[in-house]
Each structure stands twice: as C-alpha cells, then as structure tokens.
Design a protein around this motif. Structure first.
Motif, PDB file in Angstrom:
ATOM      1  N   ARG A  96       0.762  -1.090  -0.007  1.00  0.00           N
ATOM      2  CA  ARG A  96      -0.061  -0.033   0.029  1.00  0.00           C
ATOM      3  C   ARG A  96       0.975   1.302   0.100  1.00  0.00           C
ATOM      4  NH1 ARG A  96      -4.703   0.553  -1.385  1.00  0.00           N
ATOM      5  NH2 ARG A  96      -5.305   1.803   0.513  1.00  0.00           N
ATOM      6  N   MET A  97       2.018   1.278   0.548  1.00  0.00           N
ATOM      7  CA  MET A  97       2.877   2.376   0.776  1.00  0.00           C
ATOM      8  C   MET A  97       3.700   2.463  -0.967  1.00  0.00           C
ATOM      9  SD  MET A  97       6.595   2.944   2.689  1.00  0.00           S
ATOM     10  CE  MET A  97       5.805   2.697   4.285  1.00  0.00           C
ATOM     11  N   TRP A  98       3.689   1.451  -1.329  1.00  0.00           N
ATOM     12  CA  TRP A  98       4.384   1.446  -2.948  1.00  0.00           C
ATOM     13  C   TRP A  98       3.377   2.119  -3.668  1.00  0.00           C
ATOM     14  CZ3 TRP A  98       1.657  -0.965  -6.692  1.00  0.00           C
ATOM     15  CH2 TRP A  98       2.262  -0.495  -8.168  1.00  0.00           C
ATOM     16  N   GLU A  99       2.114   1.416  -3.275  1.00  0.00           N
ATOM     17  CA  GLU A  99       0.977   2.175  -4.177  1.00  0.00           C
ATOM     18  C   GLU A  99       0.577   3.526  -4.058  1.00  0.00           C
ATOM     19  OE1 GLU A  99      -3.591   0.793  -5.236  1.00  0.00           O
ATOM     20  OE2 GLU A  99      -2.977   0.504  -3.155  1.00  0.00           O
ATOM     21  N   ALA A 100       0.784   4.063  -2.972  1.00  0.00           N
ATOM     22  CA  ALA A 100       0.864   5.630  -2.671  1.00  0.00           C
ATOM     23  C   ALA A 100       1.885   6.467  -3.304  1.00  0.00           C
ATOM     24  CB  ALA A 100       0.643   5.839  -1.272  1.00  0.00           C
ATOM     25  N   TYR A 101       3.051   5.806  -3.476  1.00  0.00           N
ATOM     26  CA  TYR A 101       4.215   6.448  -4.141  1.00  0.00           C
ATOM     27  C   TYR A 101       4.035   6.379  -5.548  1.00  0.00           C
ATOM     28  CZ  TYR A 101       7.132   6.918   0.124  1.00  0.00           C
ATOM     29  OH  TYR A 101       7.671   7.228   1.402  1.00  0.00           O
ATOM     30  N   ALA A 102       3.519   5.218  -6.150  1.00  0.00           N
ATOM     31  CA  ALA A 102       3.371   5.191  -7.460  1.00  0.00           C
ATOM     32  C   ALA A 102       2.169   5.699  -8.261  1.00  0.00           C
ATOM     33  CB  ALA A 102       3.099   3.609  -7.909  1.00  0.00           C
ATOM     34  N   THR A 103       1.613   6.714  -7.524  1.00  0.00           N
ATOM     35  CA  THR A 103       0.261   7.359  -8.317  1.00  0.00           C
ATOM     36  C   THR A 103       0.867   8.422  -9.479  1.00  0.00           C
ATOM     37  OG1 THR A 103       0.614   9.478  -6.869  1.00  0.00           O
ATOM     38  CG2 THR A 103      -0.847   7.634  -6.108  1.00  0.00           C
ATOM     39  N   SER A 104      -0.216   8.167 -10.525  1.00  0.00           N
ATOM     40  CA  SER A 104      -0.102   9.024 -11.442  1.00  0.00           C
ATOM     41  C   SER A 104      -1.416   8.904 -12.479  1.00  0.00           C
ATOM     42  CB  SER A 104       1.194   8.215 -12.492  1.00  0.00           C
ATOM     43  OG  SER A 104       0.856   8.768 -13.889  1.00  0.00           O
ATOM     44  N   PRO A 105      -1.822  10.187 -13.008  1.00  0.00           N
ATOM     45  CA  PRO A 105      -3.021  10.189 -13.552  1.00  0.00           C
ATOM     46  C   PRO A 105      -3.405   8.860 -14.472  1.00  0.00           C
ATOM     47  CG  PRO A 105      -2.107  12.145 -13.996  1.00  0.00           C
ATOM     48  CD  PRO A 105      -0.819  11.285 -13.114  1.00  0.00           C
ATOM     49  N   SER A 106      -2.383   8.546 -15.296  1.00  0.00           N
ATOM     50  CA  SER A 106      -2.848   7.470 -16.187  1.00  0.00           C
ATOM     51  C   SER A 106      -2.184   6.026 -15.750  1.00  0.00           C
ATOM     52  CB  SER A 106      -2.311   7.924 -17.527  1.00  0.00           C
ATOM     53  OG  SER A 106      -0.985   7.997 -17.545  1.00  0.00           O
ATOM     54  N   PHE A 107      -1.933   6.014 -14.560  1.00  0.00           N
ATOM     55  CA  PHE A 107      -1.100   4.665 -14.256  1.00  0.00           C
ATOM     56  C   PHE A 107      -2.076   3.973 -13.164  1.00  0.00           C
ATOM     57  CE2 PHE A 107       2.790   3.010 -11.721  1.00  0.00           C
ATOM     58  CZ  PHE A 107       2.753   1.824 -12.395  1.00  0.00           C
ATOM     59  N   GLU A 108      -2.545   2.787 -13.507  1.00  0.00           N
ATOM     60  CA  GLU A 108      -3.390   2.088 -12.550  1.00  0.00           C
ATOM     61  C   GLU A 108      -2.500   0.892 -11.849  1.00  0.00           C
ATOM     62  OE1 GLU A 108      -7.664   1.796 -13.003  1.00  0.00           O
ATOM     63  OE2 GLU A 108      -7.186   2.255 -15.063  1.00  0.00           O
ATOM     64  N   THR A 109      -2.744   1.133 -10.465  1.00  0.00           N
ATOM     65  CA  THR A 109      -2.252   0.002  -9.543  1.00  0.00           C
ATOM     66  C   THR A 109      -3.194  -0.298  -8.452  1.00  0.00           C
ATOM     67  OG1 THR A 109      -1.296   2.046  -7.914  1.00  0.00           O
ATOM     68  CG2 THR A 109       0.063   1.013  -9.892  1.00  0.00           C
ATOM     69  N   ASN A 110      -2.904  -1.398  -7.819  1.00  0.00           N
ATOM     70  CA  ASN A 110      -3.918  -1.887  -6.903  1.00  0.00           C
ATOM     71  C   ASN A 110      -3.046  -2.734  -6.127  1.00  0.00           C
ATOM     72  OD1 ASN A 110      -6.208  -1.930  -4.985  1.00  0.00           O
ATOM     73  ND2 ASN A 110      -7.622  -1.724  -6.802  1.00  0.00           N
ATOM     74  N   ALA A 111      -3.475  -2.721  -4.808  1.00  0.00           N
ATOM     75  CA  ALA A 111      -2.973  -3.794  -3.714  1.00  0.00           C
ATOM     76  C   ALA A 111      -4.170  -4.747  -3.245  1.00  0.00           C
ATOM     77  CB  ALA A 111      -2.214  -3.133  -2.484  1.00  0.00           C
ATOM     78  N   PHE A 112      -3.653  -6.019  -3.082  1.00  0.00           N
ATOM     79  CA  PHE A 112      -4.884  -6.965  -2.862  1.00  0.00           C
ATOM     80  C   PHE A 112      -4.336  -7.841  -1.856  1.00  0.00           C
ATOM     81  CE2 PHE A 112      -5.619  -5.677  -7.002  1.00  0.00           C
ATOM     82  CZ  PHE A 112      -7.027  -5.501  -7.265  1.00  0.00           C
TER      83      PHE A 112
END
Length: 129
Positions: A96-112
C-alpha cells in the motif's frame, strides 16, 4: 529470494516472490521487465504475487525508489496495470505504501490480499477473458 518472472500469452507478466524479499530482488526483476522501451510498451499488466513472502528487507526510501521506477515505465506505457498481492499485514502495508508512491493520473495500480482478487481486477480493467 529472486523474483520469478513468467510472461503470459495475453501480454501480462506474473511475478512471484517468496521467503525473504529484498530491494535488490525487485530491482533485478524490474530491470528485466523494463530493459527496453519496446519491452515496457508490450506489457499489458503485471501481477506481482508476494503472498508467500515471509520477510521483507525494504526501507521506505527503497519502496519510493521502486515506485519511481514503475512510474517512469508507466510514462512509456500508461495503459499498463500493476496489481500487487500480499496477504500478510506487513507485506500488504508495504505494498500500500508503494501504491501511494506510484500514483499517476494514467497509471493504475492496486494492492490486494489474494491473487484471485488481483486477477479479477486485472480482467475487469484490461477487458481480458
């Protein structure tokens, strides 16, 4: 333990890590995935399965660096999806920390928490059958 990489027929990549996961393990995998612009552009999605990771040796600064590496790749392939899986609380929290750092308007990430949930999300987002 190194991260194993399996290229899938639908343009996706399945990454599997187990045991002790380190910064070097993930950087080495990313260096393979992101070796050339053409390789990056050919990635439909990444499914990073860390559900069998028992120990993590990563600092928050290293997680930020990994997220930057992924975000740079997303500049070349903004349609690429990245789903990360960790069922242990510590692993999931770091993802989830990685996901917060990897934010971008066109880049979709999700942690499960489960691979099944990650696969469902990828299928819905990428319209895969």
């Amino acid at each position: 333990m190194p991260v194993d990489i399996t290229y899938l027929s639908d343009g996706g990549v399945y990454l599997y890590g187990s045991g002790c996961l380190t910064y070097s393990d993930i950087v080495d995998a990313n260096n393979v995935l992101y070796a050339t612009p053409d390789k990056i552009k050919g990635l439909a999605y990444q499914l990073c399965d860390y559900s069998d990771v028992t120990e993590v040796n990563l600092t928050s600064k290293e997680i930020e660096k990994l997220a930057l590496q992924d975000s740079k790749a997303a500049m070349l392939n903004p349609a690429m999806l990245i789903a990360v899986v960790g069922n242990q609380d510590l692993v999931y929290g770091l993802l989830r920390m990685w996901e917060a750092y990897a934010t971008s308007p066109s880049f979709e990430t999700n942690a499960f928490r489960t691979v099944e949930d990650a696969k469902t999300w990828i299928s819905e987002k990428a319209n895969l059958e």
